[in-house]
Design an enzyme around this catalytic site. Structure first.
Site, PDB file in Angstrom:
ATOM      1  N   ARG A 164      89.273 -64.289  65.311  1.00  0.00           N
ATOM      2  CA  ARG A 164      89.869 -65.615  65.054  1.00  0.00           C
ATOM      3  C   ARG A 164      91.371 -65.529  64.717  1.00  0.00           C
ATOM      4  O   ARG A 164      91.882 -66.309  63.920  1.00  0.00           O
ATOM      5  CB  ARG A 164      89.151 -66.349  63.909  1.00  0.00           C
ATOM      6  CG  ARG A 164      87.712 -66.700  64.201  1.00  0.00           C
ATOM      7  CD  ARG A 164      87.598 -67.718  65.319  1.00  0.00           C
ATOM      8  NE  ARG A 164      86.259 -68.262  65.437  1.00  0.00           N
ATOM      9  CZ  ARG A 164      85.262 -67.699  66.110  1.00  0.00           C
ATOM     10  NH1 ARG A 164      85.450 -66.561  66.756  1.00  0.00           N
ATOM     11  NH2 ARG A 164      84.084 -68.273  66.179  1.00  0.00           N
ATOM     12  N   SER A 239      82.784 -74.234  63.304  1.00  0.00           N
ATOM     13  CA  SER A 239      82.761 -73.493  62.030  1.00  0.00           C
ATOM     14  C   SER A 239      83.975 -73.891  61.204  1.00  0.00           C
ATOM     15  O   SER A 239      85.100 -73.848  61.698  1.00  0.00           O
ATOM     16  CB  SER A 239      82.836 -71.995  62.285  1.00  0.00           C
ATOM     17  OG  SER A 239      81.752 -71.573  63.056  1.00  0.00           O
ATOM     18  N   GLU A 334      89.041 -72.247  58.638  1.00  0.00           N
ATOM     19  CA  GLU A 334      89.401 -71.930  60.026  1.00  0.00           C
ATOM     20  C   GLU A 334      90.343 -72.960  60.674  1.00  0.00           C
ATOM     21  O   GLU A 334      91.356 -72.567  61.244  1.00  0.00           O
ATOM     22  CB  GLU A 334      88.133 -71.764  60.865  1.00  0.00           C
ATOM     23  CG  GLU A 334      88.457 -71.259  62.254  1.00  0.00           C
ATOM     24  CD  GLU A 334      87.226 -71.017  63.112  1.00  0.00           C
ATOM     25  OE1 GLU A 334      86.702 -69.928  63.044  1.00  0.00           O
ATOM     26  OE2 GLU A 334      86.824 -71.916  63.855  1.00  0.00           O
TER      27      GLU A 334
HETATM   28  N1  EPU Z   1      72.997 -68.649  58.630  1.00  0.00           N
HETATM   29  C1  EPU Z   1      72.273 -69.164  57.565  1.00  0.00           C
HETATM   30  N2  EPU Z   1      72.391 -70.494  57.294  1.00  0.00           N
HETATM   31  C2  EPU Z   1      73.174 -71.325  58.022  1.00  0.00           C
HETATM   32  C3  EPU Z   1      73.908 -70.803  59.108  1.00  0.00           C
HETATM   33  C4  EPU Z   1      73.788 -69.460  59.398  1.00  0.00           C
HETATM   34  O1  EPU Z   1      71.548 -68.468  56.900  1.00  0.00           O
HETATM   35  O2  EPU Z   1      73.224 -72.527  57.701  1.00  0.00           O
HETATM   36  C5  EPU Z   1      72.853 -67.208  58.938  1.00  0.00           C
HETATM   37  C6  EPU Z   1      71.641 -66.937  59.818  1.00  0.00           C
HETATM   38  O3  EPU Z   1      71.054 -65.731  59.424  1.00  0.00           O
HETATM   39  C7  EPU Z   1      72.260 -66.754  61.190  1.00  0.00           C
HETATM   40  C8  EPU Z   1      73.602 -66.127  60.862  1.00  0.00           C
HETATM   41  O4  EPU Z   1      73.976 -66.763  59.643  1.00  0.00           O
HETATM   42  O5  EPU Z   1      71.473 -65.928  61.993  1.00  0.00           O
HETATM   43  C9  EPU Z   1      74.681 -66.336  61.902  1.00  0.00           C
HETATM   44  O6  EPU Z   1      74.682 -67.697  62.309  1.00  0.00           O
HETATM   45  P1  EPU Z   1      75.191 -68.102  63.787  1.00  0.00           P
HETATM   46  O7  EPU Z   1      74.628 -67.167  64.780  1.00  0.00           O
HETATM   47  O8  EPU Z   1      74.950 -69.545  63.938  1.00  0.00           O
HETATM   48  O9  EPU Z   1      76.723 -67.754  63.751  1.00  0.00           O
HETATM   49  P2  EPU Z   1      77.881 -67.971  62.689  1.00  0.00           P
HETATM   50  O10 EPU Z   1      78.277 -66.631  62.177  1.00  0.00           O
HETATM   51  O11 EPU Z   1      77.510 -68.998  61.678  1.00  0.00           O
HETATM   52  C10 EPU Z   1      79.768 -67.641  64.471  1.00  0.00           C
HETATM   53  C11 EPU Z   1      81.010 -68.349  64.931  1.00  0.00           C
HETATM   54  C12 EPU Z   1      80.630 -69.547  65.796  1.00  0.00           C
HETATM   55  C13 EPU Z   1      79.846 -69.054  67.000  1.00  0.00           C
HETATM   56  C14 EPU Z   1      78.604 -68.290  66.503  1.00  0.00           C
HETATM   57  C15 EPU Z   1      77.820 -67.646  67.623  1.00  0.00           C
HETATM   58  C16 EPU Z   1      82.681 -67.991  63.203  1.00  0.00           C
HETATM   59  C17 EPU Z   1      83.461 -68.588  62.091  1.00  0.00           C
HETATM   60  N3  EPU Z   1      81.776 -68.790  63.776  1.00  0.00           N
HETATM   61  O12 EPU Z   1      79.052 -68.543  63.630  1.00  0.00           O
HETATM   62  O13 EPU Z   1      81.836 -70.135  66.246  1.00  0.00           O
HETATM   63  O14 EPU Z   1      79.447 -70.127  67.838  1.00  0.00           O
HETATM   64  O15 EPU Z   1      79.005 -67.230  65.603  1.00  0.00           O
HETATM   65  O16 EPU Z   1      78.502 -66.556  68.129  1.00  0.00           O
HETATM   66  O17 EPU Z   1      82.889 -66.835  63.548  1.00  0.00           O
HETATM   67  C18 EPU Z   1      83.451 -71.815  65.748  1.00  0.00           C
HETATM   68  O18 EPU Z   1      84.260 -70.912  65.550  1.00  0.00           O
HETATM   69  O19 EPU Z   1      83.761 -73.030  65.650  1.00  0.00           O
HETATM   70  C19 EPU Z   1      82.073 -71.492  66.081  1.00  0.00           C
HETATM   71  C20 EPU Z   1      81.132 -72.410  66.215  1.00  0.00           C
END
Ligand code: EPU
Length: 339
Positions: A164, A239, A334
């Protein structure tokens, strides 16, 4: 170049915050970019560029000149035995562009499907999702250097991409991106590094069945739609916080107290799932006035309608404080903030 006075920006930011711009300039030609800067400088006014407004918190009216990036165009620029080079202008809608590349038979961008915003904004924060970052597929970009008043070409290496992050984050007023060139392999391979994608295609892989870029595209759209709200329906900027990167020592201390913590190795450090931290603090699905935290993904803050950027930033501050008090981890915001 068309310029509106005291124009509302409600339709130009995905939170749907109702603030206005003193002067709203529609940048539709590459030549509008230097003209826009010249106008702002002549009047010693501040200036800013908006793409799709999908990574912004508008907590105040925008003073001076706001340039709305609307330069369109996309084409095959070049090819070698192994790669195609595709150029897209900065004002192209990102998801429409990804869809078009697949229709032309060029795989490689499908993991980044359905990300809101414009092509020109994608290098700024090095967009990434479902196992792919822009830095892995971008070849170079063209930009206007507002300091030297010259056009420059920057390679992916020049942009110093990391999670990012790019040089554009450091010096937000130096360059205005006009187009981005992508380098996609002719010999396409599916990118299944994101666990949920790997799981979805495990059977096909085992049975040695063909997987196409369109299959991945469809699955990414399905996963994304299930987890993230459509900004046309519920105001949001994806995010809201970065996933914090912490040292192994700090990670081990957290793991001792919270054995279920969700984290991934990131080189010699650890990346924590900020969504998990926020959910543990009890914010998932919470509401504060007209703003709140999305009930299916705690990393996403939303405007239920009628909320303001200031209310949203107050909620963000409460979340940051509680996460810090509980885990000793600082969450950084972000989106770009105008307040
Ligand atoms: N999780 C929770 N509770 C929640 C959300 C997530 O426990 O409410 C835990 C779960 O274990 C889940 C893990 O966090 O498996 C990861 O969640 P997710 O795969 O949804 O990914 P993220 O880390 O929350 C990041 C990016 C997203 C991108 C996804 C998929 C960042 C800041 N965000 O989210 O990017 O779509 O991975 O690759 O790195 C964005 O930047 O706007 C964005 C949506």
């Amino acid at each position: 170049m068309k310029i509106d006075l005291h124009a509302t920006l409600r339709a130009h930011n995905t939170f749907g915050f109702d603030v206005s711009a003193d002067y709203l300039a529609y940048l539709t030609e590459v030549s509008d970019i230097p003209l826009f800067i010249q106008k702002a400088e002549e009047q010693q006014a501040q200036w800013q560029i908006l793409g799709g407004g999908s990574n912004l918190v508008l907590a105040a009216d925008l003073q001076g000149y706001t340039g709305l990036m609307q330069i369109k165009g996309r084409h095959l620029l070049d090819q070698t035995d192994t790669h195609v080079f595709i150029e897209a202008m900065a004002g192209e809608d990102w998801h429409e562009f990804v869809t078009w590349t697949l229709e032309q038979g060029y795989g490689g961008l499908e993991n980044l499907a359905l990300i809101p915003g414009t092509v020109g904004a994608t290098p700024i924060q090095n967009i990434g999702a479902y196992g792919l970052e822009l830095s892995q597929v971008m070849d170079s970009l063209e930009a206007f250097d507002t300091q030297t008043k010259k056009w420059v070409q920057l390679t992916a290496a020049d942009c110093q991409f990391s999670y990012r992050y790019s040089i554009f984050k450091n010096d937000t007023k130096r360059y205005i991106v006009s187009s981005v060139c992508f380098k996609l392999p002719k010999l396409w391979q599916p990118n299944l590094t994101y666990a949920e994608l790997a799981k979805a295609f495990a059977e096909k892989i085992e049975k040695k069945q063909e997987i196409t870029p369109k299959d991945i595209f469809n699955k990414v759209c399905e996963i994304r739609s299930a987890k993230l709200p459509d900004p046309k329906i519920l105001g949001n900027s994806g995010s809201f916080f970065h996933n914090p990167i912490i040292s192994t020592v700090q990670y081990q201390k957290i793991k001792e107290r919270f054995p279920n913590v969700v984290a991934y190795p990131a080189e010699s450090d650890w990346k924590l799932a900020a969504g998990w931290l926020i959910e543990q603090c009890g914010f998932k699905g919470c509401r504060s006035g007209y703003v709140g935290v999305y009930d299916k993904q705690a990393l996403v803050l939303v405007n239920h309608g009628g909320g303001t950027g200031t209310e949203l930033l107050d909620l963000a501050q409460q979340i940051q404080n509680k996460v810090f008090d509980t885990f000793g981890v600082k969450l950084s915001i972000e989106p770009v903030i105008y307040s």
